[in-house]
Design a protein around this motif. Structure first.
Motif, PDB file in Angstrom:
ATOM      1  N   SER A  71       0.886  -1.160   0.000  1.00 54.70           N
ATOM      2  CA  SER A  71       0.000   0.000   0.000  1.00 54.70           C
ATOM      3  C   SER A  71       0.925   1.210   0.000  1.00 54.70           C
ATOM      4  O   SER A  71       1.946   1.216   0.693  1.00 54.70           O
ATOM      5  N   SER A  72       0.573   2.222  -0.770  1.00 55.02           N
ATOM      6  CA  SER A  72       1.470   3.372  -0.867  1.00 55.02           C
ATOM      7  C   SER A  72       0.702   4.678  -0.798  1.00 55.02           C
ATOM      8  O   SER A  72      -0.461   4.757  -1.186  1.00 55.02           O
ATOM      9  N   CYS A  73       1.391   5.682  -0.277  1.00 59.03           N
ATOM     10  CA  CYS A  73       0.853   7.032  -0.221  1.00 59.03           C
ATOM     11  C   CYS A  73       1.907   7.977  -0.775  1.00 59.03           C
ATOM     12  O   CYS A  73       2.834   8.357  -0.064  1.00 59.03           O
ATOM     13  N   PRO A  74       1.781   8.344  -2.056  1.00 59.55           N
ATOM     14  CA  PRO A  74       2.667   9.391  -2.567  1.00 59.55           C
ATOM     15  C   PRO A  74       2.193  10.716  -1.973  1.00 59.55           C
ATOM     16  O   PRO A  74       1.019  11.043  -2.074  1.00 59.55           O
ATOM     17  N   PHE A  75       3.085  11.423  -1.291  1.00 60.95           N
ATOM     18  CA  PHE A  75       2.641  12.640  -0.610  1.00 60.95           C
ATOM     19  C   PHE A  75       3.246  13.897  -1.217  1.00 60.95           C
ATOM     20  O   PHE A  75       4.310  13.860  -1.821  1.00 60.95           O
ATOM     21  N   ASP A  76       2.503  14.987  -1.057  1.00 59.70           N
ATOM     22  CA  ASP A  76       2.930  16.321  -1.459  1.00 59.70           C
ATOM     23  C   ASP A  76       2.536  17.257  -0.329  1.00 59.70           C
ATOM     24  O   ASP A  76       1.359  17.371   0.005  1.00 59.70           O
ATOM     25  N   LEU A  77       3.516  17.913   0.264  1.00 56.52           N
ATOM     26  CA  LEU A  77       3.287  18.739   1.448  1.00 56.52           C
ATOM     27  C   LEU A  77       2.948  20.185   1.118  1.00 56.52           C
ATOM     28  O   LEU A  77       2.958  21.039   2.000  1.00 56.52           O
ATOM     29  N   ALA A  78       2.599  20.468  -0.119  1.00 52.55           N
ATOM     30  CA  ALA A  78       2.287  21.840  -0.532  1.00 52.55           C
ATOM     31  C   ALA A  78       1.117  22.414   0.256  1.00 52.55           C
ATOM     32  O   ALA A  78       1.095  23.610   0.547  1.00 52.55           O
ATOM     33  N   ASP A  79       0.145  21.594   0.628  1.00 51.97           N
ATOM     34  CA  ASP A  79      -1.043  22.070   1.349  1.00 51.97           C
ATOM     35  C   ASP A  79      -0.971  21.823   2.845  1.00 51.97           C
ATOM     36  O   ASP A  79      -1.967  21.964   3.554  1.00 51.97           O
ATOM     37  N   GLY A  80       0.178  21.412   3.346  1.00 51.69           N
ATOM     38  CA  GLY A  80       0.351  21.167   4.773  1.00 51.69           C
ATOM     39  C   GLY A  80       0.837  19.755   5.042  1.00 51.69           C
ATOM     40  O   GLY A  80       1.087  18.972   4.125  1.00 51.69           O
ATOM     41  N   GLY A 144       7.346  12.802  -1.580  1.00 51.58           N
ATOM     42  CA  GLY A 144       7.954  11.526  -1.226  1.00 51.58           C
ATOM     43  C   GLY A 144       6.900  10.440  -1.208  1.00 51.58           C
ATOM     44  O   GLY A 144       5.793  10.623  -1.738  1.00 51.58           O
ATOM     45  N   VAL A 145       7.221   9.320  -0.565  1.00 54.63           N
ATOM     46  CA  VAL A 145       6.315   8.170  -0.539  1.00 54.63           C
ATOM     47  C   VAL A 145       6.341   7.519   0.842  1.00 54.63           C
ATOM     48  O   VAL A 145       7.410   7.310   1.412  1.00 54.63           O
ATOM     49  N   ALA A 146       5.158   7.197   1.352  1.00 58.36           N
ATOM     50  CA  ALA A 146       5.012   6.334   2.524  1.00 58.36           C
ATOM     51  C   ALA A 146       4.599   4.969   1.984  1.00 58.36           C
ATOM     52  O   ALA A 146       3.649   4.871   1.193  1.00 58.36           O
ATOM     53  N   LEU A 147       5.320   3.936   2.369  1.00 60.01           N
ATOM     54  CA  LEU A 147       5.112   2.603   1.797  1.00 60.01           C
ATOM     55  C   LEU A 147       4.850   1.587   2.898  1.00 60.01           C
ATOM     56  O   LEU A 147       5.674   1.393   3.789  1.00 60.01           O
ATOM     57  N   LEU A 148       3.673   0.946   2.837  1.00 63.56           N
ATOM     58  CA  LEU A 148       3.289  -0.110   3.765  1.00 63.56           C
ATOM     59  C   LEU A 148       3.504  -1.444   3.057  1.00 63.56           C
ATOM     60  O   LEU A 148       3.026  -1.641   1.938  1.00 63.56           O
ATOM     61  N   ARG A 149       4.228  -2.344   3.737  1.00 68.10           N
ATOM     62  CA  ARG A 149       4.477  -3.684   3.197  1.00 68.10           C
ATOM     63  C   ARG A 149       4.000  -4.702   4.211  1.00 68.10           C
ATOM     64  O   ARG A 149       4.334  -4.597   5.394  1.00 68.10           O
ATOM     65  N   ILE A 150       3.226  -5.676   3.732  1.00 68.26           N
ATOM     66  CA  ILE A 150       2.671  -6.695   4.624  1.00 68.26           C
ATOM     67  C   ILE A 150       2.986  -8.075   4.045  1.00 68.26           C
ATOM     68  O   ILE A 150       2.672  -8.351   2.883  1.00 68.26           O
ATOM     69  N   LEU A 151       3.589  -8.918   4.866  1.00 70.48           N
ATOM     70  CA  LEU A 151       3.904 -10.277   4.434  1.00 70.48           C
ATOM     71  C   LEU A 151       2.630 -11.105   4.360  1.00 70.48           C
ATOM     72  O   LEU A 151       1.863 -11.183   5.327  1.00 70.48           O
ATOM     73  N   VAL A 152       2.406 -11.704   3.202  1.00 68.62           N
ATOM     74  CA  VAL A 152       1.238 -12.568   2.982  1.00 68.62           C
ATOM     75  C   VAL A 152       1.756 -14.003   2.960  1.00 68.62           C
ATOM     76  O   VAL A 152       2.414 -14.407   2.000  1.00 68.62           O
ATOM     77  N   PRO A 153       1.476 -14.790   4.012  1.00 68.89           N
ATOM     78  CA  PRO A 153       2.070 -16.124   4.091  1.00 68.89           C
ATOM     79  C   PRO A 153       1.554 -17.110   3.043  1.00 68.89           C
ATOM     80  O   PRO A 153       2.270 -18.022   2.650  1.00 68.89           O
ATOM     81  N   ASN A 154       0.299 -16.897   2.586  1.00 62.84           N
ATOM     82  CA  ASN A 154      -0.261 -17.773   1.557  1.00 62.84           C
ATOM     83  C   ASN A 154      -1.465 -17.063   0.932  1.00 62.84           C
ATOM     84  O   ASN A 154      -1.980 -16.093   1.488  1.00 62.84           O
ATOM     85  N   ALA A 155      -1.894 -17.558  -0.201  1.00 63.83           N
ATOM     86  CA  ALA A 155      -2.988 -16.906  -0.944  1.00 63.83           C
ATOM     87  C   ALA A 155      -4.287 -16.865  -0.138  1.00 63.83           C
ATOM     88  O   ALA A 155      -5.050 -15.906  -0.239  1.00 63.83           O
ATOM     89  N   ALA A 156      -4.524 -17.867   0.691  1.00 65.13           N
ATOM     90  CA  ALA A 156      -5.770 -17.904   1.482  1.00 65.13           C
ATOM     91  C   ALA A 156      -5.811 -16.780   2.518  1.00 65.13           C
ATOM     92  O   ALA A 156      -6.892 -16.334   2.916  1.00 65.13           O
TER      93      ALA A 156
END
Length: 176
Positions: A71-80, A144-156
């Protein structure tokens, strides 16, 4: 005879060194600008976008790991300041990383450090207001970018992890 070529050799060496230094300092910013643009095309700026599990064709930025949900959040701090909240996910491992405009990792937290608590950060430049209850993450550049990474142990396990990660958010901070 060789004396005639010394100035030319010095000129070529000087231009080569100057080109190297410019490329060395310019490349990270150019790469991050491209990454933010590509991620923003997927889900917008200052919003959390949740990518499907990676396949061999997935190449938004770099080669993604097929056992990680991104999951990612490309951010721009122009508005705060931009707040990012990541809720704990029942997965073997998850982490949140924030990268500044020069591709430097300026913040990293994982599930082991958070011990079941949510991550609540506010990404900001000096002089911007941080809302109460958020940990400040100061950056020099605007994007910049905030990046969330989550380990998925299996498709289920993916449907449950996918639903849980969608509780995470990214938005321009509202004044408190």
């Amino acid at each position: 005879m060789l004396k005639r070529f010394v100035p030319w050799i010095a000129l070529v060496a000087g231009v080569a060194m100057l080109t190297f230094v410019v490329a060395l300092y310019a490349t990270p910013g150019l790469l991050m600008r491209a990454a933010v643009g590509r991620l923003a095309d997927r889900g917008g700026v200052n919003r959390m976008a949740h990518a499907p599990l990676a396949t061999a064709e997935a190449r938004t930025i770099v080669r993604p790991s097929p056992d990680l949900a991104y999951s990612s959040c490309p951010f721009d701090l122009a508005d705060g300041a931009v707040t990012v909240t990541v809720m704990p996910v029942d997965a073997p491992y998850w982490s949140l990383s924030v990268y500044d405009s020069q591709t430097d990792a300026v913040f990293v937290r994982n599930d082991r450090e958070m011990r079941g608590e949510p991550v609540r950060i506010a990404i900001a430049r000096q002089g911007q207001t941080i809302p109460a209850g958020y940990v400040p993450v100061w950056v020099d550049g605007r994007r910049g970018v905030a990046l969330l990474r989550i380990l998925v142990p299996n498709a289920a396990a993916f449907p449950g992890i996918d639903a849980a990660r969608k509780a995470s958010s990214c938005q321009v901070a509202t004044p408190s």
